[in-house]
Structure formats: C-alpha cells, structure tokens
Design a protein around this motif. Structure first.
Motif, PDB file in Angstrom:
ATOM      1  N   ARG A  37       0.834  -1.207   0.000  1.00 61.00           N
ATOM      2  CA  ARG A  37       0.000   0.000   0.000  1.00 61.00           C
ATOM      3  C   ARG A  37       0.870   1.259   0.000  1.00 61.00           C
ATOM      4  O   ARG A  37       0.572   2.228  -0.693  1.00 61.00           O
ATOM      5  N   LEU A  40       1.872   2.467  -3.390  1.00 57.14           N
ATOM      6  CA  LEU A  40       0.872   3.014  -4.307  1.00 57.14           C
ATOM      7  C   LEU A  40       1.157   4.497  -4.549  1.00 57.14           C
ATOM      8  O   LEU A  40       1.791   5.156  -3.721  1.00 57.14           O
ATOM      9  N   PHE A  69      -4.967  -0.835  -6.128  1.00 58.68           N
ATOM     10  CA  PHE A  69      -4.255  -1.894  -5.416  1.00 58.68           C
ATOM     11  C   PHE A  69      -4.607  -3.260  -6.008  1.00 58.68           C
ATOM     12  O   PHE A  69      -3.734  -4.076  -6.295  1.00 58.68           O
TER      13      PHE A  69
END
Length: 193
Positions: A37, A40, A69
């Motif tokens: 994450r 990202l 994601f």
C-alpha cells in the motif's frame, strides 16, 4: 489457510499439500499488504487514508482507489473473468463473511482472522508442500516464507507475471507446476519431496 490448519494436525491420509497464494499468518499478511500500500501512488494513498479516517469506505472514491491496489496485487487481468467478477459482486451484495473474517478490507484486518497464524506449528508438517504465489501477489514473499523455511522439503514456485491469481494470470504454467508436483506422488501415496 484451512489446508495449513489441517496439515499441522498431522492427519492420517494426508500425502502432500499445495498452498496457493496463502499466508502463514495474518500479521505477516498485514505487514506485507501495508508495504504494498505504501508503494501506491501518493494520490491513491491519500484517498484511502481520507476515506478510512472518515468511515466512508463504501464510497465510490474509496472503491476506485482500492481498485488500483487490486489491479496490481489481486488480479492483473482486465476485465476480470466472469468467475472473479461474480465473487466481487457477491461480496458486495453480502459482505457478512468477508467482514466477519477479514474486516472492511485487507488493508486493515480487524476480523476474526486478524491474529491467525500457523507459523509456530509448521515444523509438525511431515508431507511434501508446494507453495505457489505470484510475483506481484498481495500474499507477499514475507507472508509465505514460513512455509518454505519451517516445513522440511517445502518448495516455492513464484509466477513472475502474476499477482494473487496465477491460476488465471499464468494458467498453463500454474497447472503444469501443480501437475508436476502431483505426479511426484507415487501409487503408495507418498509425494516426492
């Protein structure tokens, strides 16, 4: 996860096990997903953070950010095949099981599985194990590592072009890996390590 729970109990008749895209523990899963994450794009992370803080994870904005994601780490094929789309639609229609076991999302596991782990029991597995994962999988290398580190003779196969569904993304190679492993099982029931 169910297969791993079954295997650590040493059941009679278990001859081998294929573990595809599954963690050895949810805390390891959560750490890996958090790392993915953080990788990202900033604007995607900001939407996820903002919507989670506001308690609006059901918003269109949150869904679109989460999809970034998913497109990287769940399934790198678009559009999703009908069977995958059906699973997502079913989970959206009735999220009871997912929310009970996982929580609102895999970004923050708060459900009943949040502390689940077989890591401390893996040394008891006495059958050959084939561990499969995608190179971009949300089941990160760190979350599957205990299987190959603690189960004697366990083998790992990584599908470099895949995420969480190499059985779809690299179907032929995935099938060949499983078939080769199973072919190593002799008529007497023992799989070759």
């Amino acid at each position: 996860m169910l297969a791993a729970e079954h295997a650590v109990r040493g059941p009679a008749g278990l001859r081998g096990m294929v573990l595809a895209d599954t963690p050895a523990s949810m805390p390891l899963w959560s750490r890996g997903v958090a790392r993915l994450r953080r990788a990202l794009p900033r604007e995607v992370r900001e939407v996820l953070d903002r919507e989670e803080a506001a308690g609006t994870t059901g918003s269109r904005e949150y869904a679109e950010a989460a999809q970034v994601f998913y497109d990287r780490h769940l399934l790198r094929v678009t559009p999703y095949p009908p069977e995958v789309a059906a699973v997502f639609a079913g989970r959206q229609e009735d999220p009871t099981v997912y929310r009970t076991m996982i929580g609102l999302s895999e970004f923050d596991v708060t459900g009943t599985l949040r502390d689940w782990s077989v890591v401390d029991r893996l040394a008891s597995v006495r059958v050959p194990v084939l561990v499969l994962r995608g190179g971009h999988d949300e089941a990160t290398a760190e979350s599957v590592a205990p299987f190959t580190e603690l189960v004697a003779g366990a083998r790992l196969r990584v599908f470099p072009a895949s995420s969480h569904m190499p059985h779809i993304e690299e179907e032929t190679a995935f099938r060949e890996a499983v078939e080769t492993f199973l072919a190593g099982c002799d008529a007497g029931g023992a799989c070759v390590r």
